[in-house]
Design a protein around this motif. Structure first.
Motif, PDB file in Angstrom:
ATOM      1  N   UNK A 157      -0.452  -2.654  -5.361  1.00  0.00           N
ATOM      2  CA  UNK A 157      -1.840  -3.123  -5.571  1.00  0.00           C
ATOM      3  C   UNK A 157      -2.888  -2.252  -4.907  1.00  0.00           C
ATOM      4  N   UNK A 158      -2.554  -1.664  -3.739  1.00  0.00           N
ATOM      5  CA  UNK A 158      -3.518  -0.796  -3.066  1.00  0.00           C
ATOM      6  C   UNK A 158      -3.855   0.416  -3.938  1.00  0.00           C
ATOM      7  N   UNK A 159      -2.838   1.108  -4.403  1.00  0.00           N
ATOM      8  CA  UNK A 159      -3.086   2.299  -5.222  1.00  0.00           C
ATOM      9  C   UNK A 159      -3.623   1.925  -6.610  1.00  0.00           C
ATOM     10  N   UNK A 160      -3.197   0.784  -7.124  1.00  0.00           N
ATOM     11  CA  UNK A 160      -3.732   0.332  -8.405  1.00  0.00           C
ATOM     12  C   UNK A 160      -5.221   0.023  -8.274  1.00  0.00           C
ATOM     13  N   UNK A 161      -5.625  -0.592  -7.147  1.00  0.00           N
ATOM     14  CA  UNK A 161      -7.039  -0.875  -6.930  1.00  0.00           C
ATOM     15  C   UNK A 161      -7.859   0.397  -6.806  1.00  0.00           C
ATOM     16  N   UNK A 184       1.875  -5.001  -1.755  1.00  0.00           N
ATOM     17  CA  UNK A 184       0.893  -4.306  -0.920  1.00  0.00           C
ATOM     18  C   UNK A 184       0.638  -2.873  -1.375  1.00  0.00           C
ATOM     19  N   UNK A 185       1.683  -2.089  -1.466  1.00  0.00           N
ATOM     20  CA  UNK A 185       1.502  -0.664  -1.756  1.00  0.00           C
ATOM     21  C   UNK A 185       0.998  -0.450  -3.187  1.00  0.00           C
ATOM     22  N   UNK A 234      11.021  -4.417  -1.141  1.00  0.00           N
ATOM     23  CA  UNK A 234      10.613  -4.760  -2.505  1.00  0.00           C
ATOM     24  C   UNK A 234       9.282  -5.494  -2.500  1.00  0.00           C
ATOM     25  N   UNK A 235       9.176  -6.526  -1.685  1.00  0.00           N
ATOM     26  CA  UNK A 235       7.937  -7.299  -1.651  1.00  0.00           C
ATOM     27  C   UNK A 235       6.796  -6.510  -1.017  1.00  0.00           C
ATOM     28  N   UNK A 236       7.110  -5.674  -0.021  1.00  0.00           N
ATOM     29  CA  UNK A 236       6.071  -4.852   0.606  1.00  0.00           C
ATOM     30  C   UNK A 236       5.474  -3.887  -0.397  1.00  0.00           C
ATOM     31  N   UNK A 237       6.342  -3.229  -1.154  1.00  0.00           N
ATOM     32  CA  UNK A 237       5.859  -2.248  -2.135  1.00  0.00           C
ATOM     33  C   UNK A 237       5.155  -2.944  -3.298  1.00  0.00           C
ATOM     34  N   UNK A 238       5.744  -4.032  -3.798  1.00  0.00           N
ATOM     35  CA  UNK A 238       5.190  -4.677  -4.987  1.00  0.00           C
ATOM     36  C   UNK A 238       3.920  -5.457  -4.708  1.00  0.00           C
TER      37      UNK A 238
END
Length: 311
Positions: free
Chosen positions: A49-53, A46-47, A40-44
């Motif tokens: 925010x990466x694709x959102x950026x 890291x993953x 949950x924390x890894x996706x929310x």
């Protein structure tokens, strides 16, 4: 007849036991609950925010929301900006000043303090204590040291009738001054990593080297350094990732000056996104920084791995 019944019962019992073992070892979806918090924390954090950026960097975005799709226009604007190109050079220069120094000094301190004495334990705590300080406290300390005319360095130079270097105002020395403060601040982590690796080297190897009358240099070269090669690579990769993210020291010590010579990429991202409110440009710069860190870390890893295999 009784024997046949007993053998049948034993076979049935073995089958039941085998079925239980298979059930225990069989993959169950409910086992995913143990890793669910991490995922949950890894996706929310890291993953997503990466694709959102990445998505944000392709749009004309500001503080009021995401605007129209502009493709790679933000990236083209970045590489037409001389300040951004200078920020990339400043970041690489800072990493060049700090990463090798942190690795070498950390290793030297670890070798010197790898002893089971009270003095060594106290010195390890002293050297590591700077790592727990915040960037604000570190920069305040080193501003007191570097400030012209009234700083500690100026006072020491004044005792000998000399003028101290202007680390905070000289364009040639600004980044060096920030690097000195950063090395003092971050030296604790590589030292402790090297100490941990040195303590894992079997003592029997050193005893055998002593019986062969091996000198300290030969012991260091042929036993110690090969034994901690992976830790050395780990320290380099960690420091590359950390030092490429320079921000607080530059902002609090020099404000990126003079003439932007100490402005790193993260400082540029901060100004673009939160001072000019050009979130699309800031997101594009952050993606460039991510790629640069990835390339630098992976290049360091593969080069060190190839050298280790050839050695």
């Amino acid at each position: 007849m009784v024997d046949v019944t007993l053998s049948g019962a034993r076979s049935a019992a073995r089958a039941v036991a085998r079925q239980k073992v298979q059930n225990i070892n069989a993959p169950l979806w409910r086992n995913a609950l143990f890793v669910a918090p991490y995922l949950f924390f890894f996706v929310s954090l890291l993953v997503i925010p990466l694709f959102w950026g990445i998505w944000l960097s392709l749009h004309k975005a500001d503080a009021f929301g995401t605007g129209r799709f502009v493709g790679i226009d933000n990236y083209l604007r970045l590489f037409r900006d001389k300040i951004f190109i200078q920020a990339i050079g400043n970041t690489f220069y800072f990493a060049f000043l700090t990463v090798p120094a942190l690795a070498i000094l950390g290793l030297m301190l670890a070798l010197a303090l790898n002893r089971k004495t009270k003095a060594a334990a106290v010195l390890r705590a002293v050297y590591f204590s700077s790592s727990v300080l915040s960037v604000t406290i570190v920069t305040l300390i080193w501003r007191i040291v570097f400030i012209g005319n009234f700083g500690l360095l100026a006072t020491i130079y004044g005792w000998f009738g000399a003028t101290s270097p202007a680390f905070l105002s000289d364009p040639k020395l600004a980044m060096i001054g920030i690097a000195i403060a950063t090395i003092w601040w971050c030296i604790g982590l590589p030292m402790m990593l090297f100490l941990s690796a040195l303590q894992q080297v079997p003592a029997e190897i050193y005893e055998a080297a002593a019986l062969d009358n091996a000198s300290r240099w030969r012991t260091l070269r042929y036993i110690t350094l090969p034994s901690i090669r992976r830790t050395f690579v780990l320290v380099l990769i960690i420091q590359v990732v950390l030092q490429f993210q320079l921000f607080g020291q530059s902002k609090l010590m020099t404000l990126g000056g003079p003439n932007n010579v100490s402005k790193p990429i993260v400082f540029y991202i901060y100004e673009a996104a939160f001072t000019k409110w050009d979130l699309g440009l800031g997101a594009a710069a952050s993606e460039v920084l991510f790629v640069l860190i990835l390339i630098a870390a992976m290049a360091q890893y593969f080069i060190s791995r190839r050298r280790g295999e050839e050695g």
